[in-house]
Design a protein around this motif. Structure first.
Motif, PDB file in Angstrom:
ATOM      1  N   ASN A  63       0.814  -1.220   0.000  1.00 42.72           N
ATOM      2  CA  ASN A  63       0.000   0.000   0.000  1.00 42.72           C
ATOM      3  C   ASN A  63       0.846   1.267   0.000  1.00 42.72           C
ATOM      4  N   LEU A  64       2.124   1.139   0.296  1.00 39.91           N
ATOM      5  CA  LEU A  64       3.011   2.299   0.309  1.00 39.91           C
ATOM      6  C   LEU A  64       3.815   2.441  -0.989  1.00 39.91           C
ATOM      7  N   ALA A  65       3.604   1.527  -1.948  1.00 40.09           N
ATOM      8  CA  ALA A  65       4.396   1.551  -3.188  1.00 40.09           C
ATOM      9  C   ALA A  65       4.170   2.836  -3.991  1.00 40.09           C
ATOM     10  N   GLY A  66       2.930   3.234  -4.185  1.00 42.63           N
ATOM     11  CA  GLY A  66       2.639   4.464  -4.929  1.00 42.63           C
ATOM     12  C   GLY A  66       3.160   5.700  -4.221  1.00 42.63           C
ATOM     13  N   PRO A  67       2.818   5.865  -2.933  1.00 47.04           N
ATOM     14  CA  PRO A  67       3.368   7.010  -2.205  1.00 47.04           C
ATOM     15  C   PRO A  67       4.899   7.017  -2.175  1.00 47.04           C
ATOM     16  N   LEU A  68       5.514   5.837  -2.123  1.00 44.24           N
ATOM     17  CA  LEU A  68       6.985   5.781  -2.172  1.00 44.24           C
ATOM     18  C   LEU A  68       7.481   6.362  -3.488  1.00 44.24           C
ATOM     19  N   GLN A  69       6.824   6.038  -4.589  1.00 45.42           N
ATOM     20  CA  GLN A  69       7.246   6.581  -5.884  1.00 45.42           C
ATOM     21  C   GLN A  69       7.145   8.103  -5.910  1.00 45.42           C
ATOM     22  N   LEU A  70       6.120   8.644  -5.241  1.00 41.80           N
ATOM     23  CA  LEU A  70       6.000  10.096  -5.145  1.00 41.80           C
ATOM     24  C   LEU A  70       7.171  10.673  -4.348  1.00 41.80           C
ATOM     25  N   MET A  71       7.533  10.005  -3.264  1.00 40.31           N
ATOM     26  CA  MET A  71       8.690  10.435  -2.484  1.00 40.31           C
ATOM     27  C   MET A  71       9.963  10.355  -3.326  1.00 40.31           C
ATOM     28  N   GLU A  72      10.083   9.284  -4.104  1.00 41.79           N
ATOM     29  CA  GLU A  72      11.250   9.120  -4.982  1.00 41.79           C
ATOM     30  C   GLU A  72      11.294  10.246  -6.019  1.00 41.79           C
ATOM     31  N   ALA A  73      10.141  10.623  -6.529  1.00 42.09           N
ATOM     32  CA  ALA A  73      10.081  11.706  -7.522  1.00 42.09           C
ATOM     33  C   ALA A  73      10.580  13.014  -6.912  1.00 42.09           C
ATOM     34  N   GLU A  74      10.120  13.311  -5.701  1.00 40.20           N
ATOM     35  CA  GLU A  74      10.580  14.531  -5.035  1.00 40.20           C
ATOM     36  C   GLU A  74      12.086  14.464  -4.754  1.00 40.20           C
ATOM     37  N   TYR A  75      12.559  13.282  -4.386  1.00 42.13           N
ATOM     38  CA  TYR A  75      13.990  13.100  -4.141  1.00 42.13           C
ATOM     39  C   TYR A  75      14.795  13.322  -5.432  1.00 42.13           C
ATOM     40  N   MET A  76      14.298  12.779  -6.546  1.00 36.03           N
ATOM     41  CA  MET A  76      14.984  12.961  -7.830  1.00 36.03           C
ATOM     42  C   MET A  76      14.967  14.436  -8.237  1.00 36.03           C
ATOM     43  N   ALA A  77      13.885  15.131  -7.904  1.00 36.18           N
ATOM     44  CA  ALA A  77      13.824  16.568  -8.204  1.00 36.18           C
ATOM     45  C   ALA A  77      14.874  17.320  -7.386  1.00 36.18           C
ATOM     46  N   ILE A  78      15.077  16.917  -6.133  1.00 35.72           N
ATOM     47  CA  ILE A  78      16.131  17.524  -5.305  1.00 35.72           C
ATOM     48  C   ILE A  78      17.490  17.298  -5.955  1.00 35.72           C
ATOM     49  N   GLN A  79      17.680  16.096  -6.489  1.00 33.61           N
ATOM     50  CA  GLN A  79      18.948  15.733  -7.131  1.00 33.61           C
ATOM     51  C   GLN A  79      19.117  16.394  -8.507  1.00 33.61           C
ATOM     52  N   LYS A  80      18.049  17.087  -8.963  1.00 32.12           N
ATOM     53  CA  LYS A  80      18.031  17.739 -10.278  1.00 32.12           C
ATOM     54  C   LYS A  80      18.165  16.730 -11.422  1.00 32.12           C
ATOM     55  N   ASN A  81      17.637  15.530 -11.188  1.00 32.49           N
ATOM     56  CA  ASN A  81      17.616  14.477 -12.201  1.00 32.49           C
ATOM     57  C   ASN A  81      16.230  14.510 -12.852  1.00 32.49           C
ATOM     58  N   LYS A  82      16.103  15.329 -13.900  1.00 36.37           N
ATOM     59  CA  LYS A  82      14.800  15.587 -14.509  1.00 36.37           C
ATOM     60  C   LYS A  82      14.125  14.332 -15.057  1.00 36.37           C
ATOM     61  N   SER A  83      14.875  13.511 -15.781  1.00 36.47           N
ATOM     62  CA  SER A  83      14.241  12.330 -16.382  1.00 36.47           C
ATOM     63  C   SER A  83      13.791  11.339 -15.311  1.00 36.47           C
ATOM     64  N   ALA A  84      14.590  11.138 -14.280  1.00 32.39           N
ATOM     65  CA  ALA A  84      14.197  10.227 -13.198  1.00 32.39           C
ATOM     66  C   ALA A  84      13.029  10.798 -12.404  1.00 32.39           C
TER      67      ALA A  84
END
Length: 154
Positions: A63-84
């Motif tokens: 049940n946390l898989a989707g929300p985890l992906q959202l967290m990963e997206a925000e983390y990738m945005a912090i890393q400035k990795n646009k495609s990820a």
């Protein structure tokens, strides 16, 4: 999120702590991307919670898989990795929709729209803002639908 930290489970026994962690981590990761003077503190705490949720999902907290992906997206945005970041936002949206977590799908779309606006993709922003409205409507969050409709028109 920083002030209460890990004391929340003691204050509210019986709560679903996986989602509580997610709901603390997401704003922390968003603030870590801002120009806030304490963004390093937000980043460190957000990443700590991200790692915790990763472990839970790996151990079977589906049940946390989707929300985890959202967290990963925000983390990738912090890393400035646009495609990820884009890929993670899109995966989060698909995963949340598949699991019928319309509130998280709406939040994922809304945050993706904001991210696309930051990167200058106004067409993508409009598309995902509309998608957020649809997901929030399915969830029954009429007030949020009204707020986003006004934002879209403004």
């Amino acid at each position: 999120a920083l002030k209460r930290g890990d004391s929340f489970p003691k204050m509210a026994p019986g709560m679903m702590f996986g989602f509580e962690c997610v709901m603390r981590a997401i704003p922390l990761l968003i603030m870590a991307r801002s120009d806030h003077p304490q963004k390093a503190k937000y980043r460190a705490t957000g990443i700590k919670l991200l790692k915790r949720v990763r472990k839970w999902v790996k151990k079977g907290a589906v049940n946390l898989a989707g929300p985890l992906q959202l967290m990963e997206a925000e983390y990738m945005a912090i890393q400035k990795n646009k495609s990820a970041a884009r890929s993670s936002f899109e995966t989060a949206i698909a995963s949340c929709r598949k699991g019928r977590f319309h509130h998280f799908a709406g939040l994922s779309c809304e945050l993706y729209a904001a991210y696309l606006a930051e990167t200058g993709d106004s067409e993508g922003e409009k598309t995902y803002l509309e998608s957020a409205i649809g997901n929030y409507r399915r969830w029954g969050f009429a007030r949020k639908v009204d707020i986003l409709k006004r934002k879209r028109l403004g």
